[in-house]
Scaffold this motif. Sequence first.
Motif, PDB file in Angstrom:
ATOM      1  N   LEU A 146       0.811  -1.212   0.000  1.00  0.00           N
ATOM      2  CA  LEU A 146       0.000   0.000   0.000  1.00  0.00           C
ATOM      3  C   LEU A 146       0.848   1.267   0.000  1.00  0.00           C
ATOM      4  CD1 LEU A 146      -2.662  -1.138   2.634  1.00  0.00           C
ATOM      5  CD2 LEU A 146      -2.728  -1.408   0.129  1.00  0.00           C
ATOM      6  N   TYR A 147       0.230   2.342  -0.427  1.00  0.00           N
ATOM      7  CA  TYR A 147       0.836   3.672  -0.403  1.00  0.00           C
ATOM      8  C   TYR A 147       1.466   3.888   0.968  1.00  0.00           C
ATOM      9  CZ  TYR A 147       0.924   8.803  -0.669  1.00  0.00           C
ATOM     10  OH  TYR A 147       1.301  10.119  -0.664  1.00  0.00           O
ATOM     11  N   ASP A 148       2.675   4.409   0.994  1.00  0.00           N
ATOM     12  CA  ASP A 148       3.448   4.511   2.231  1.00  0.00           C
ATOM     13  C   ASP A 148       2.751   5.297   3.335  1.00  0.00           C
ATOM     14  OD1 ASP A 148       5.488   2.974   1.150  1.00  0.00           O
ATOM     15  OD2 ASP A 148       6.649   4.715   0.495  1.00  0.00           O
ATOM     16  N   ASP A 149       1.920   6.265   2.992  1.00  0.00           N
ATOM     17  CA  ASP A 149       1.287   7.098   4.015  1.00  0.00           C
ATOM     18  C   ASP A 149      -0.032   6.541   4.546  1.00  0.00           C
ATOM     19  OD1 ASP A 149       3.253   9.096   4.276  1.00  0.00           O
ATOM     20  OD2 ASP A 149       2.560  10.059   2.437  1.00  0.00           O
ATOM     21  N   VAL A 150      -0.401   5.311   4.143  1.00  0.00           N
ATOM     22  CA  VAL A 150      -1.546   4.653   4.779  1.00  0.00           C
ATOM     23  C   VAL A 150      -1.114   4.353   6.207  1.00  0.00           C
ATOM     24  CG1 VAL A 150      -2.980   2.569   4.813  1.00  0.00           C
ATOM     25  CG2 VAL A 150      -2.477   3.710   2.631  1.00  0.00           C
ATOM     26  N   GLU A 151      -1.882   4.836   7.175  1.00  0.00           N
ATOM     27  CA  GLU A 151      -1.470   4.710   8.575  1.00  0.00           C
ATOM     28  C   GLU A 151      -1.515   3.273   9.071  1.00  0.00           C
ATOM     29  OE1 GLU A 151      -2.972   7.749  11.261  1.00  0.00           O
ATOM     30  OE2 GLU A 151      -3.268   9.088   9.555  1.00  0.00           O
ATOM     31  N   ALA A 152      -2.554   2.531   8.662  1.00  0.00           N
ATOM     32  CA  ALA A 152      -2.678   1.149   9.123  1.00  0.00           C
ATOM     33  C   ALA A 152      -3.775   0.445   8.338  1.00  0.00           C
ATOM     34  CB  ALA A 152      -3.007   1.114  10.618  1.00  0.00           C
ATOM     35  N   ILE A 153      -3.756  -0.858   8.439  1.00  0.00           N
ATOM     36  CA  ILE A 153      -4.855  -1.677   7.950  1.00  0.00           C
ATOM     37  C   ILE A 153      -5.717  -1.957   9.181  1.00  0.00           C
ATOM     38  CG2 ILE A 153      -5.503  -3.901   6.964  1.00  0.00           C
ATOM     39  CD1 ILE A 153      -2.749  -3.911   5.533  1.00  0.00           C
ATOM     40  N   ILE A 154      -6.978  -1.527   9.126  1.00  0.00           N
ATOM     41  CA  ILE A 154      -7.848  -1.648  10.295  1.00  0.00           C
ATOM     42  C   ILE A 154      -9.192  -2.260   9.894  1.00  0.00           C
ATOM     43  CG2 ILE A 154      -6.748   0.291  11.504  1.00  0.00           C
ATOM     44  CD1 ILE A 154      -9.128   2.053  10.677  1.00  0.00           C
ATOM     45  N   SER A 155      -9.920  -2.739  10.883  1.00  0.00           N
ATOM     46  CA  SER A 155     -11.244  -3.301  10.637  1.00  0.00           C
ATOM     47  C   SER A 155     -12.263  -2.179  10.485  1.00  0.00           C
ATOM     48  CB  SER A 155     -11.655  -4.216  11.791  1.00  0.00           C
ATOM     49  OG  SER A 155     -11.905  -3.436  12.957  1.00  0.00           O
ATOM     50  N   ALA A 156     -13.401  -2.521   9.933  1.00  0.00           N
ATOM     51  CA  ALA A 156     -14.486  -1.545   9.813  1.00  0.00           C
ATOM     52  C   ALA A 156     -14.889  -1.043  11.201  1.00  0.00           C
ATOM     53  CB  ALA A 156     -15.683  -2.173   9.098  1.00  0.00           C
ATOM     54  N   SER A 157     -14.902  -1.915  12.190  1.00  0.00           N
ATOM     55  CA  SER A 157     -15.240  -1.503  13.558  1.00  0.00           C
ATOM     56  C   SER A 157     -14.241  -0.493  14.102  1.00  0.00           C
ATOM     57  CB  SER A 157     -15.290  -2.718  14.493  1.00  0.00           C
ATOM     58  OG  SER A 157     -16.327  -3.585  14.112  1.00  0.00           O
ATOM     59  N   ASP A 158     -12.961  -0.730  13.818  1.00  0.00           N
ATOM     60  CA  ASP A 158     -11.936   0.216  14.265  1.00  0.00           C
ATOM     61  C   ASP A 158     -12.149   1.583  13.615  1.00  0.00           C
ATOM     62  OD1 ASP A 158     -10.686  -1.691  15.858  1.00  0.00           O
ATOM     63  OD2 ASP A 158      -9.214  -2.219  14.304  1.00  0.00           O
ATOM     64  N   PHE A 159     -12.499   1.586  12.328  1.00  0.00           N
ATOM     65  CA  PHE A 159     -12.742   2.854  11.637  1.00  0.00           C
ATOM     66  C   PHE A 159     -13.942   3.576  12.242  1.00  0.00           C
ATOM     67  CE2 PHE A 159     -14.449   5.455   8.095  1.00  0.00           C
ATOM     68  CZ  PHE A 159     -13.354   6.287   7.908  1.00  0.00           C
ATOM     69  N   ILE A 160     -14.976   2.846  12.547  1.00  0.00           N
ATOM     70  CA  ILE A 160     -16.165   3.440  13.176  1.00  0.00           C
ATOM     71  C   ILE A 160     -15.783   4.047  14.523  1.00  0.00           C
ATOM     72  CG2 ILE A 160     -18.395   2.885  14.238  1.00  0.00           C
ATOM     73  CD1 ILE A 160     -18.753   0.866  11.850  1.00  0.00           C
ATOM     74  N   ASP A 161     -14.965   3.344  15.308  1.00  0.00           N
ATOM     75  CA  ASP A 161     -14.511   3.876  16.597  1.00  0.00           C
ATOM     76  C   ASP A 161     -13.679   5.144  16.417  1.00  0.00           C
ATOM     77  OD1 ASP A 161     -15.776   1.871  18.024  1.00  0.00           O
ATOM     78  OD2 ASP A 161     -13.944   0.671  18.281  1.00  0.00           O
ATOM     79  N   LYS A 162     -12.760   5.130  15.442  1.00  0.00           N
ATOM     80  CA  LYS A 162     -11.881   6.283  15.211  1.00  0.00           C
ATOM     81  C   LYS A 162     -12.657   7.524  14.772  1.00  0.00           C
ATOM     82  CE  LYS A 162      -7.578   3.987  13.929  1.00  0.00           C
ATOM     83  NZ  LYS A 162      -6.873   4.435  15.132  1.00  0.00           N
ATOM     84  N   THR A 163     -13.763   7.321  14.101  1.00  0.00           N
ATOM     85  CA  THR A 163     -14.509   8.447  13.521  1.00  0.00           C
ATOM     86  C   THR A 163     -15.875   8.642  14.186  1.00  0.00           C
ATOM     87  OG1 THR A 163     -15.388   7.012  11.767  1.00  0.00           O
ATOM     88  CG2 THR A 163     -13.316   8.199  11.311  1.00  0.00           C
ATOM     89  N   GLU A 164     -15.975   8.245  15.428  1.00  0.00           N
ATOM     90  CA  GLU A 164     -17.246   8.369  16.157  1.00  0.00           C
ATOM     91  C   GLU A 164     -17.755   9.823  16.094  1.00  0.00           C
ATOM     92  OE1 GLU A 164     -19.122   7.756  20.626  1.00  0.00           O
ATOM     93  OE2 GLU A 164     -17.089   7.054  20.205  1.00  0.00           O
ATOM     94  N   GLY A 165     -19.007   9.956  15.711  1.00  0.00           N
ATOM     95  CA  GLY A 165     -19.634  11.266  15.627  1.00  0.00           C
ATOM     96  C   GLY A 165     -19.323  12.023  14.343  1.00  0.00           C
ATOM     97  N   ALA A 166     -18.559  11.419  13.443  1.00  0.00           N
ATOM     98  CA  ALA A 166     -18.161  12.107  12.201  1.00  0.00           C
ATOM     99  C   ALA A 166     -19.314  12.143  11.201  1.00  0.00           C
ATOM    100  CB  ALA A 166     -16.972  11.382  11.565  1.00  0.00           C
ATOM    101  N   GLN A 167     -19.235  13.126  10.325  1.00  0.00           N
ATOM    102  CA  GLN A 167     -20.078  13.126   9.145  1.00  0.00           C
ATOM    103  C   GLN A 167     -19.510  12.053   8.227  1.00  0.00           C
ATOM    104  OE1 GLN A 167     -20.087  16.893   7.146  1.00  0.00           O
ATOM    105  NE2 GLN A 167     -21.511  16.235   5.581  1.00  0.00           N
ATOM    106  N   LEU A 168     -20.378  11.221   7.645  1.00  0.00           N
ATOM    107  CA  LEU A 168     -19.926  10.086   6.866  1.00  0.00           C
ATOM    108  C   LEU A 168     -20.351  10.211   5.409  1.00  0.00           C
ATOM    109  CD1 LEU A 168     -18.677   7.200   6.844  1.00  0.00           C
ATOM    110  CD2 LEU A 168     -20.971   6.360   7.328  1.00  0.00           C
ATOM    111  N   LEU A 169     -19.385   9.976   4.508  1.00  0.00           N
ATOM    112  CA  LEU A 169     -19.663   9.927   3.075  1.00  0.00           C
ATOM    113  C   LEU A 169     -19.239   8.564   2.558  1.00  0.00           C
ATOM    114  CD1 LEU A 169     -18.225  13.346   1.872  1.00  0.00           C
ATOM    115  CD2 LEU A 169     -20.604  12.777   2.328  1.00  0.00           C
ATOM    116  N   PHE A 170     -20.121   7.902   1.811  1.00  0.00           N
ATOM    117  CA  PHE A 170     -19.798   6.616   1.212  1.00  0.00           C
ATOM    118  C   PHE A 170     -19.742   6.809  -0.296  1.00  0.00           C
ATOM    119  CE2 PHE A 170     -20.726   2.550  -0.709  1.00  0.00           C
ATOM    120  CZ  PHE A 170     -19.931   1.678   0.022  1.00  0.00           C
ATOM    121  N   ILE A 171     -18.574   6.563  -0.864  1.00  0.00           N
ATOM    122  CA  ILE A 171     -18.400   6.758  -2.310  1.00  0.00           C
ATOM    123  C   ILE A 171     -17.974   5.451  -2.932  1.00  0.00           C
ATOM    124  CG2 ILE A 171     -17.147   8.039  -4.076  1.00  0.00           C
ATOM    125  CD1 ILE A 171     -16.843  10.292  -1.970  1.00  0.00           C
TER     126      ILE A 171
END
Length: 171
Positions: A146-171
């Motif tokens: 992956l592109y070097d600046d990808v911070e980590a490979i994470i689960s969907a649950s981890d992403f939801i936790d990291k962005t709790e309360g965020a505005q969400l866009l699905f593209i």
Amino acid sequence: MTTTTPQAAPVIPSFDDVQTGRTLAIICSKGTLDMAYPGLIMANAALGEGVETHLFFTFWGLDMINKKTMGDLQMTMLGNTATHMPQGLGGLPGMTAVATSRMRKSIADLDVPEVPDFLEQIVASGGHLWACRMSTDMNHLTKEDLYDDVEAIISASDFIDKTEGAQLLFI
């Protein structure tokens, strides 16, 4: 007797102040050239407004951050009625190359960076890039792919936790 309900005054947003304390989470699920740019443009705009921004690359969206594919995303006319071209043309040999070339030229004419350069700009502006664990496992990809600046490979649950309360866009 008819009664009228008073109308509320319209809400007019103010764009004078930079938004702080906001978070935008963008899920990038498509890996074609024409579908890569909406998420990148929205991320760049959000970062410019001071909004904390996270991009999560899943399924075909991994092509945007896969070192082998990110610099050569394609655009196809086939099945894409928004091209306003007869669909039969999309199946002809060479049409994907023609459509991709025309789109790349249109993007370059607007001084919009290519995908790898745009990702670099987003990271330099404070954006966060994450890869989907399930999608990378399905595609047998590791962090090194992956592109070097990808911070980590994470689960969907981890992403939801990291962005709790965020505005969400699905593209």
